[in-house]
Design a protein around this motif. Structure first.
Motif, mmCIF file in Angstrom:
data_model
loop_
_atom_site.group_PDB
_atom_site.id
_atom_site.type_symbol
_atom_site.label_atom_id
_atom_site.label_comp_id
_atom_site.label_asym_id
_atom_site.label_seq_id
_atom_site.Cartn_x
_atom_site.Cartn_y
_atom_site.Cartn_z
ATOM 1 N N GLN A 181 -1.525 -6.172 7.628
ATOM 2 C CA GLN A 181 -0.209 -6.765 7.836
ATOM 3 C C GLN A 181 -0.137 -8.077 7.077
ATOM 4 O O GLN A 181 -1.050 -8.906 7.160
ATOM 5 C CB GLN A 181 0.050 -6.993 9.329
ATOM 6 N N ARG A 187 4.914 -8.290 0.659
ATOM 7 C CA ARG A 187 5.360 -6.981 1.138
ATOM 8 C C ARG A 187 5.571 -5.952 0.032
ATOM 9 O O ARG A 187 5.668 -4.759 0.284
ATOM 10 C CB ARG A 187 6.650 -7.128 1.957
ATOM 11 N N GLU A 189 3.455 -4.977 -1.911
ATOM 12 C CA GLU A 189 2.217 -4.220 -2.144
ATOM 13 C C GLU A 189 2.423 -2.733 -1.894
ATOM 14 O O GLU A 189 1.889 -1.892 -2.626
ATOM 15 C CB GLU A 189 1.086 -4.750 -1.270
ATOM 16 N N ALA A 190 3.196 -2.378 -0.871
ATOM 17 C CA ALA A 190 3.434 -0.957 -0.582
ATOM 18 C C ALA A 190 4.113 -0.269 -1.754
ATOM 19 O O ALA A 190 3.750 0.860 -2.139
ATOM 20 C CB ALA A 190 4.275 -0.803 0.681
ATOM 21 N N ARG A 194 2.619 2.847 -4.030
ATOM 22 C CA ARG A 194 3.348 4.106 -4.253
ATOM 23 C C ARG A 194 3.436 4.402 -5.748
ATOM 24 O O ARG A 194 3.276 5.544 -6.183
ATOM 25 C CB ARG A 194 4.753 4.026 -3.644
ATOM 26 N N LEU A 207 -1.991 5.001 0.114
ATOM 27 C CA LEU A 207 -1.073 4.482 1.121
ATOM 28 C C LEU A 207 -0.706 5.611 2.074
ATOM 29 O O LEU A 207 -0.112 6.608 1.680
ATOM 30 C CB LEU A 207 0.176 3.921 0.442
ATOM 31 N N ALA A 210 3.858 2.823 5.658
ATOM 32 C CA ALA A 210 4.299 1.434 5.499
ATOM 33 C C ALA A 210 5.620 1.271 6.223
ATOM 34 O O ALA A 210 6.374 2.240 6.394
ATOM 35 C CB ALA A 210 4.446 1.072 4.020
ATOM 36 N N ASP A 211 5.886 0.044 6.673
ATOM 37 C CA ASP A 211 7.200 -0.235 7.234
ATOM 38 C C ASP A 211 7.788 -1.441 6.517
ATOM 39 O O ASP A 211 7.227 -1.919 5.528
ATOM 40 C CB ASP A 211 7.130 -0.430 8.754
ATOM 41 N N ASP A 212 8.912 -1.949 6.999
ATOM 42 C CA ASP A 212 9.579 -3.041 6.288
ATOM 43 C C ASP A 212 9.218 -4.408 6.870
ATOM 44 O O ASP A 212 9.885 -5.397 6.586
ATOM 45 C CB ASP A 212 11.099 -2.838 6.304
ATOM 46 N N ARG A 215 3.672 -4.282 7.284
ATOM 47 C CA ARG A 215 2.531 -3.496 7.741
ATOM 48 C C ARG A 215 2.329 -2.302 6.825
ATOM 49 O O ARG A 215 3.280 -1.569 6.527
ATOM 50 C CB ARG A 215 2.755 -2.998 9.179
ATOM 51 N N ILE A 216 1.082 -2.122 6.367
ATOM 52 C CA ILE A 216 0.729 -0.943 5.590
ATOM 53 C C ILE A 216 -0.530 -0.330 6.178
ATOM 54 O O ILE A 216 -1.379 -1.031 6.740
ATOM 55 C CB ILE A 216 0.536 -1.252 4.083
ATOM 56 N N LEU A 218 -3.711 2.109 5.130
ATOM 57 C CA LEU A 218 -4.419 2.555 3.944
ATOM 58 C C LEU A 218 -5.600 3.430 4.320
ATOM 59 O O LEU A 218 -6.287 3.180 5.311
ATOM 60 C CB LEU A 218 -4.936 1.359 3.144
#
Length: 429
Positions: A181, A187, A189-190, A194, A207, A210-212, A215-216, A218
């Motif tokens: 997180q 942010r 990074e997600a 992709r 990945l 992920a959310d907005d 938080r990702i 891996l």
């Protein structure tokens, strides 16, 4: 999700999601005989203070590494704790020293706690994971995503928490995954991961979700972080990364669209000025005075803008002898490719770095006939540490005062390095 979760044995250096700042990643600064003593102030789920555990020593000197803090609290006092944030340090910067952290428990420990007076008032810059209930909320999201993927979680281990990230390992019968997180400025990074999965498969961590909110999730990358990479391995990393950067040249618009910072040409100069404005010194003024002209001359060297990792030291490469993956893309941006080769060779003396730089330049000359990569590198030598100083200034502007020691020394150190490089590489009149 309750914090009391069975913890699986810790595999050696599992850092698929771990991000390493250059001074604090545990690989570029000698920490022989450096220890860390910890005082852990506990709160309950509502944030009500309970008191402090007796101080204890942990072997990891790096302040943001909290795995040993959690393990020792369980071993010594039978308490399961989620470390939230740093409260105080007895020295101006890492590593080592006596640190006071805030931790959350679901059940008060049986051991008597020491009464303490700490300021637990809210702060507008406090990260979501640094607040009571924050870790449990993020873990509930991660375990839910893994369940949806058919990967039940049987053990959780907190590995890191500081102003730049919170890292948790989640284990199960189908292997390990990593919850990472990050703050808003990381942010993207997600989106980068992709893009890598589609354009350059296997070059970064997989990945899973992920959310907005930063938080990702891996998948685990086998192997170990390559801090000890020799010249041959650094050369291979540079060659691999060149292929990624060449592929990204045609996708810079798409990368900017998904949130990757656009630091091309004048955009970089403006970004640096804005972030260094609170650090208005004679050194800063001198460095900024010639920045636009320097970047104009870099542009004349003819290299294309592309995806830049932004922190491509060997510790941000993970490998097991068969494959390598570049991790921690939070510092990435769209800009000049030379920043990454300068970072990869930064800790080498000029003689050792020269063959890596020559090979890098030869690749770009072959792919972009008529370009002058060597000249671009020389022009950007003062800009690279200046960009890092601006990045650290951005971190300082976005964190609460108790965490300033993580980065306070970085801004002047990078500015001094930029000034020294500007003296060695002045703009011709």
């Amino acid at each position: 999700m309750p914090l009391r979760v069975p913890v699986a044995p810790d595999p050696p250096r599992p850092a698929a999601a771990v991000d390493n700042r250059s001074r604090y990643g545990g690989g570029e600064v000698s920490v022989a005989a450096v220890s860390r003593t910890v005082t852990l102030v506990l709160v309950d789920g509502a944030g009500v203070p309970l008191g402090a555990l007796p101080p204890y020593e942990v072997p990891e000197p790096w302040w943001q590494e909290v795995g040993a803090i959690v393990d020792e609290a369980r071993r010594r006092y039978g308490v399961d704790v989620a470390v939230l944030r740093l409260l105080a340090a007895d020295r101006p910067e890492p590593p080592g020293g006596h640190l006071t952290y805030l931790g959350q428990v679901t059940t008060p420990p049986a051991v008597p706690l020491e009464p303490v007076a700490v300021d637990l008032s809210p702060h507008p810059s406090r990260a979501p994971w640094a607040q009571p209930g924050g870790p449990a909320h993020s873990l509930a999201w991660a375990t839910g995503e893994l369940h949806r993927l058919g990967r039940p979680v049987t053990g959780v281990a907190q590995r890191r928490t500081w102003n730049l990230s919170a890292i948790w390992r989640l284990d199960g019968p189908h292997g390990s995954a990593w919850l990472k997180q990050v703050p808003a400025f990381f942010r993207h990074e997600a989106g980068v991961l992709r893009w890598l999965a589609a354009a350059a498969p296997g070059t970064g961590p997989a990945l899973l979700a992920a959310d907005d909110t930063g938080r990702i999730l891996l998948d685990h990358v086998p192997g170990e972080d390559r801090y000890a990479a020799d010249h041959t391995e650094r050369a291979a990393i540079a060659a691999d990364h060149h292929a990624v950067q060449l592929r990204a040249v045609g996708d810079v618009t798409a990368l900017v669209t998904v949130g990757v910072p656009d630091l091309r040409g004048p955009g970089l100069a403006g970004w640096i000025r804005d972030r260094l404005a609170p650090h208005d010194t004679a050194v800063v003024a001198d460095l900024l005075a010639g920045l636009d002209e320097r970047l104009d001359r870099v542009r004349d060297c003819g290299l294309p803008d592309t995806l830049v990792h932004g922190d491509l030291h060997p510790g941000n490469v993970r490998g097991d002898g068969q494959r390598r993956a570049v991790i921690d893309w939070g510092d990435s941006f769209v800009g000049h490719p030379a920043f990454d080769i300068l970072r990869l060779t930064e800790t080498l003396d000029r003689a050792a770095a020269a063959p890596l730089l020559d090979a890098w330049a030869a690749r770009w000359r072959a792919d972009v006939p008529g370009s002058d990569p060597e000249r671009a590198v020389d022009l950007l030598r003062p800009v690279a540490p200046l960009r890092l100083a601006a990045g650290y200034a951005m971190f300082l502007a976005g964190i609460e005062p108790s965490e300033h020691p993580y980065h306070a020394g970085d801004v002047p150190a990078c500015l001094d390095q930029a000034a020294a490089e500007a003296q060695r590489m002045p703009l011709p009149g």
